[in-house]
Enzyme design. Structure first.
Site, PDB file in Angstrom:
ATOM      1  N   GLY A  27       0.822  -1.211   0.000  1.00 58.32           N
ATOM      2  CA  GLY A  27       0.000   0.000   0.000  1.00 58.32           C
ATOM      3  C   GLY A  27       0.855   1.259   0.000  1.00 58.32           C
ATOM      4  O   GLY A  27       0.434   2.321   0.462  1.00 58.32           O
ATOM      5  N   ASP A  75      -1.589  10.317  -3.275  1.00 59.31           N
ATOM      6  CA  ASP A  75      -0.417   9.470  -3.540  1.00 59.31           C
ATOM      7  C   ASP A  75       0.399  10.018  -4.714  1.00 59.31           C
ATOM      8  O   ASP A  75       1.635   9.982  -4.700  1.00 59.31           O
ATOM      9  CB  ASP A  75      -0.827   8.008  -3.768  1.00 59.31           C
ATOM     10  CG  ASP A  75      -2.086   7.864  -4.608  1.00 59.31           C
ATOM     11  OD1 ASP A  75      -2.619   8.894  -5.071  1.00 59.31           O
ATOM     12  OD2 ASP A  75      -2.535   6.726  -4.814  1.00 59.31           O
ATOM     13  N   GLY A 119       1.732   2.758  -2.658  1.00 62.13           N
ATOM     14  CA  GLY A 119       1.384   3.570  -3.824  1.00 62.13           C
ATOM     15  C   GLY A 119       2.235   3.275  -5.043  1.00 62.13           C
ATOM     16  O   GLY A 119       2.668   4.200  -5.747  1.00 62.13           O
ATOM     17  N   SER A 120       2.470   1.989  -5.316  1.00 65.91           N
ATOM     18  CA  SER A 120       3.346   1.637  -6.443  1.00 65.91           C
ATOM     19  C   SER A 120       2.759   2.098  -7.780  1.00 65.91           C
ATOM     20  O   SER A 120       3.498   2.535  -8.663  1.00 65.91           O
ATOM     21  CB  SER A 120       3.623   0.138  -6.478  1.00 65.91           C
ATOM     22  OG  SER A 120       2.429  -0.588  -6.447  1.00 65.91           O
ATOM     23  N   SER A 121       1.435   2.024  -7.936  1.00 67.79           N
ATOM     24  CA  SER A 121       0.833   2.394  -9.229  1.00 67.79           C
ATOM     25  C   SER A 121       1.023   3.879  -9.515  1.00 67.79           C
ATOM     26  O   SER A 121       1.403   4.265 -10.629  1.00 67.79           O
ATOM     27  CB  SER A 121      -0.669   2.098  -9.234  1.00 67.79           C
ATOM     28  OG  SER A 121      -0.892   0.814  -8.775  1.00 67.79           O
ATOM     29  N   ALA A 153       3.254   5.835  -8.175  1.00 65.12           N
ATOM     30  CA  ALA A 153       4.690   6.144  -8.300  1.00 65.12           C
ATOM     31  C   ALA A 153       5.197   5.775  -9.695  1.00 65.12           C
ATOM     32  O   ALA A 153       5.984   6.514 -10.298  1.00 65.12           O
ATOM     33  CB  ALA A 153       5.487   5.414  -7.221  1.00 65.12           C
TER      34      ALA A 153
END
Ligand code: MEV
Length: 322
Positions: free
Chosen positions: A108, A155, A110-112, A114
């Protein structure tokens, strides 16, 4: 310039999650675990993607077909990001895109968002567009909404601005706080939360109990406004108290879980100033505000309660060329 390497930080929500979707403020901090993206110009008309962290190798699609037909689930943020970029600025050549993450997409962090921020920033640099932070935010936040339908964009802002920021929906306010870092211990519950599902849980509650839930959001707003000052003054004791109140209010919104509570109570019992879930809830991570004296004990107790400690520093730099 033919190729570029960029990176953007993961994030942790400190206070104000869920209420932020309803235009109330939140506070988010960038962590030192980063997403890395390399983008190379090529001579063909293909977009080639290697994204090891989500198991994608040698994926190829023609520039013409970007955003059309089937879109691989793991690459949605990349493909829709490219589509949005192409619509605004064009895409004059093929690209080879390689992504690598310091952290698991399960946390969680926030890879998407980022990955999307890295990609659009890299394209802006490669094609000399001089994109401002605001422009970058607009295109990436649009991508998040196109893919997920829901989301406040905090994010995306964290990945771009870095540091610790006070944020209002859609980037209406993005205010960097005057602080280097916030002393937290992060415990992962081992459960992956699905943000859109949890946002809908709160939406259902809100629709059925507008007055009551609005009062809860207002309370969250007051504690976030106060927390902003407490963070800047390093008043950790009071900030811990505000985090505990925020946790209670999140529980009342229905986004808590036994696993989260177990870690939160373990951290508080071990001497943390305060502890709460971070992000959507349902799983993911907890953040425990802790002074150095109790840090080890807090970590040990979180582990005993079934959590996994993630070593992170907060207040890290936003997106940058590496
Ligand atoms: C999820 O990490 C935080 C939420 O507030 C959703 C959002 O702000 O996009 C629940």
């Amino acid at each position: 310039m033919k190729k570029i390497n960029v990176s953007a930080p993961g994030k942790l929500m400190l206070l104000g999650e869920h209420a932020v979707v309803y235009k109330y403020p939140c506070i988010v901090t960038a962590v030192n675990q980063r997403m890395h993206v390399r983008v190379e110009k090529t001579k063909d008309t293909l977009i080639a993607v290697n994204a090891g962290q989500v198991g994608i190798k040698n994926y190829k699609k023609d520039i013409e077909d970007i955003g059309k037909g089937d879109i691989v689930k793991e690459l949605k943020f990349i493909e829709i990001g490219l589509k949005n970029f192409k619509e605004k600025y064009g895409l004059p050549c093929g690209l080879k895109i390689t992504t690598k993450s310091d952290f698991s997409s399960k946390f969680g962090f926030g890879s998407s968002s980022a990955v999307c921020v890295c990609l659009i920033y890299a394209l802006g640099e490669l094609f000399n567009l001089n994109l401002s932070k605001r422009k970058l935010f607009e295109i990436c936040y649009k991508t998040v909404l196109d893919v997920q339908k829901v989301g406040s964009g905090f994010d995306v802002a964290s990945a771009i601005w870095g540091g610790t920021i006070y944020y209002i929906l859609g980037g209406k306010k993005i205010i960097p706080l005057k602080t280097k870092s916030v002393p937290i211990v992060v415990g992962y519950t081992g459960i992956k939360a699905d943000t859109p599902t949890l946002v809908r849980v709160v939406e259902e509650k809100y629709k059925k109990n507008k007055k009551l839930i609005t009062s809860i959001f207002s309370l969250i707003e007051s504690l976030v406004i106060e927390a902003r000052k407490r963070i800047e003054n390093k008043n950790w004791e009071r900030l811990g108290f505000l985090m505990n109140v925020n946790q209670g209010l999140l529980d009342s919104l229905g986004v808590g879980s036994v696993e989260i509570s177990n870690l939160v109570y373990a951290a508080r019992k071990a001497g943390a100033y305060g502890a709460k879930l971070s992000g959507a809830g349902g799983g993911d991570c907890i953040v425990a505000l802790t002074n150095i004296k109790y840090r080890k004990k807090v970590e040990d107790e979180i582990k005993k309660a079934g959590g996994i400690i993630l070593k992170v520093r907060t207040g890290e730099n936003g997106v940058r060329t590496d």
